[in-house]
Design a protein around this motif. Structure first.
Motif, mmCIF file in Angstrom:
data_model
loop_
_atom_site.group_PDB
_atom_site.id
_atom_site.type_symbol
_atom_site.label_atom_id
_atom_site.label_comp_id
_atom_site.label_asym_id
_atom_site.label_seq_id
_atom_site.Cartn_x
_atom_site.Cartn_y
_atom_site.Cartn_z
ATOM 1 N N ARG A 26 0.813 -1.217 0.000
ATOM 2 C CA ARG A 26 0.000 0.000 0.000
ATOM 3 C C ARG A 26 0.849 1.271 0.000
ATOM 4 O O ARG A 26 0.370 2.334 -0.385
ATOM 5 N N THR A 27 2.111 1.173 0.417
ATOM 6 C CA THR A 27 2.953 2.378 0.475
ATOM 7 C C THR A 27 3.226 2.948 -0.908
ATOM 8 O O THR A 27 3.558 4.133 -1.036
ATOM 9 N N TYR A 28 3.090 2.126 -1.951
ATOM 10 C CA TYR A 28 3.362 2.611 -3.308
ATOM 11 C C TYR A 28 2.286 3.563 -3.815
ATOM 12 O O TYR A 28 2.466 4.223 -4.838
ATOM 13 N N ASP A 29 1.173 3.613 -3.089
ATOM 14 C CA ASP A 29 0.091 4.517 -3.493
ATOM 15 C C ASP A 29 0.244 5.919 -2.897
ATOM 16 O O ASP A 29 -0.475 6.835 -3.278
ATOM 17 N N PHE A 30 1.189 6.074 -1.970
ATOM 18 C CA PHE A 30 1.355 7.363 -1.293
ATOM 19 C C PHE A 30 2.387 8.235 -2.004
ATOM 20 O O PHE A 30 3.360 7.725 -2.575
ATOM 21 N N PRO A 31 2.214 9.557 -1.978
ATOM 22 C CA PRO A 31 3.221 10.453 -2.590
ATOM 23 C C PRO A 31 4.509 10.452 -1.774
ATOM 24 O O PRO A 31 4.483 10.300 -0.543
ATOM 25 N N ILE A 32 5.636 10.608 -2.451
ATOM 26 C CA ILE A 32 6.917 10.643 -1.740
ATOM 27 C C ILE A 32 7.116 12.017 -1.102
ATOM 28 O O ILE A 32 6.478 12.997 -1.476
ATOM 29 N N ILE A 33 8.020 12.077 -0.146
ATOM 30 C CA ILE A 33 8.235 13.299 0.631
ATOM 31 C C ILE A 33 8.596 14.483 -0.261
ATOM 32 O O ILE A 33 8.153 15.605 -0.034
ATOM 33 N N LYS A 34 9.376 14.242 -1.302
ATOM 34 C CA LYS A 34 9.812 15.310 -2.197
ATOM 35 C C LYS A 34 8.626 16.057 -2.812
ATOM 36 O O LYS A 34 8.720 17.258 -3.103
ATOM 37 N N ASP A 35 7.510 15.359 -2.991
ATOM 38 C CA ASP A 35 6.351 15.946 -3.655
ATOM 39 C C ASP A 35 5.324 16.523 -2.676
ATOM 40 O O ASP A 35 4.245 16.951 -3.096
ATOM 41 N N CYS A 36 5.649 16.528 -1.388
ATOM 42 C CA CYS A 36 4.713 17.042 -0.380
ATOM 43 C C CYS A 36 5.109 18.446 0.066
ATOM 44 O O CYS A 36 6.261 18.851 -0.077
ATOM 45 N N GLU A 37 4.164 19.180 0.623
ATOM 46 C CA GLU A 37 4.426 20.510 1.153
ATOM 47 C C GLU A 37 5.394 20.410 2.336
ATOM 48 O O GLU A 37 5.241 19.542 3.197
ATOM 49 N N LYS A 38 6.370 21.320 2.385
ATOM 50 C CA LYS A 38 7.408 21.261 3.402
ATOM 51 C C LYS A 38 6.834 21.293 4.814
ATOM 52 O O LYS A 38 7.220 20.487 5.670
ATOM 53 N N ASN A 39 5.909 22.209 5.081
ATOM 54 C CA ASN A 39 5.346 22.327 6.430
ATOM 55 C C ASN A 39 4.594 21.072 6.843
ATOM 56 O O ASN A 39 4.655 20.648 8.004
ATOM 57 N N ASP A 40 3.877 20.471 5.888
ATOM 58 C CA ASP A 40 3.164 19.224 6.177
ATOM 59 C C ASP A 40 4.153 18.121 6.533
ATOM 60 O O ASP A 40 3.919 17.329 7.456
#
Length: 256
Positions: A26-40
């Motif tokens: 299921r982890t392959y469905d989640f966005p990687i850290i690089k693509d997430c907002e920094k504060n989040d």
């Protein structure tokens, strides 16, 4: 008899659903850290690390906070940006549950080095399981889950060298994790180390006193005092290590 068999099958299905392998899929469905907002990213990492420390029995006075948490978050964004936030939580959980070959112990001290060690073990575990079961983020190709540590370390070094060239103060260049790479001839003697430690200790005390003078909010004041008491020596050591590493890099990579 048939009803008993159905009940057994249901138990097996539920067990399979919550197995480590199914969770990993299921982890392959989640966005990687690089693509997430920094504060989040920062908020989630701090939440996961503090929750893990609580579940592992870390005492309140030893809980990571302030600059220690900032350092952990920065390390994760720098080294493990290919992972998802959900995997950070999963890695900490698997370590608590003894799922890796060797469990990483905290000894009442949570810092970037410990969390890095746990995430490195998770990456090795993930890489092994992905190869065994041909897991991928997209059906067309096998995703590379093993971090390119050589590339990451090269980029990390280039960042540090650029900061040195920009005349940034050595104590503020976050490179203490490279202390292990410093040759003995570039390491200070005990007397030199003690002098450097005293110098950085006095400087940090002045900074903290200034913060106390500038803060009027009682809650913020209380938090500063807690940070100062629980992690002061750690922060001083990190500054000393930063100076040692930067001196080594300046004399070997820049000056020459």
């Amino acid at each position: 008899m048939l009803q008993k068999q159905k009940a057994t099958l249901k138990v097996v299905e539920n067990k399979e659903k919550w197995s480590p392998l199914e969770i990993l899929k299921r982890t392959y469905d989640f966005p990687i850290i690089k693509d997430c907002e920094k504060n989040d990213v920062l908020n989630q990492i701090e939440s996961f690390v503090c929750a893990d420390a609580t579940l592992r029995g870390v005492k309140d006075e030893n809980m990571p906070q302030g600059e220690l948490l900032d350092d952990i978050s920065e390390m994760i964004r720098l080294r493990f940006w290919k992972l998802s936030l959900e995997e950070i939580e999963l890695a900490l959980k698997l370590n608590r549950y003894g799922m890796f070959e060797e469990k990483s112990e905290h000894y009442q001290f949570i810092n970037a080095e410990l969390i890095s060690e746990i995430l490195s073990k998770y990456c090795k575990w993930k890489f092994k399981k992905a190869n065994e079961h041909n897991l991928s983020r997209t059906p067309e190709r096998q995703i590379e889950v093993k971090p390119d540590l050589e590339k990451i370390e090269k980029e990390f070094l280039e960042t540090i060298l650029s900061e040195i060239k920009a005349n940034k103060k050595y104590r503020y260049i976050d490179c203490h994790l490279l202390l292990k790479d410093v040759p003995n001839r570039f390491k200070p003697t005990k007397k030199q180390y003690d002098l450097l430690f005293e110098q950085e200790s006095n400087f940090l005390k002045l900074q903290n006193n200034k913060k106390l003078e500038d803060k009027s909010d009682r809650l913020k004041l209380k938090k500063i005092i807690q940070n100062q008491n629980s992690s002061f020596e750690v922060l001083v050591k990190q500054r000393v290590y930063n100076v040692i590493v930067c001196n080594w890099l300046y004399n070997t990579k820049i000056k020459q």
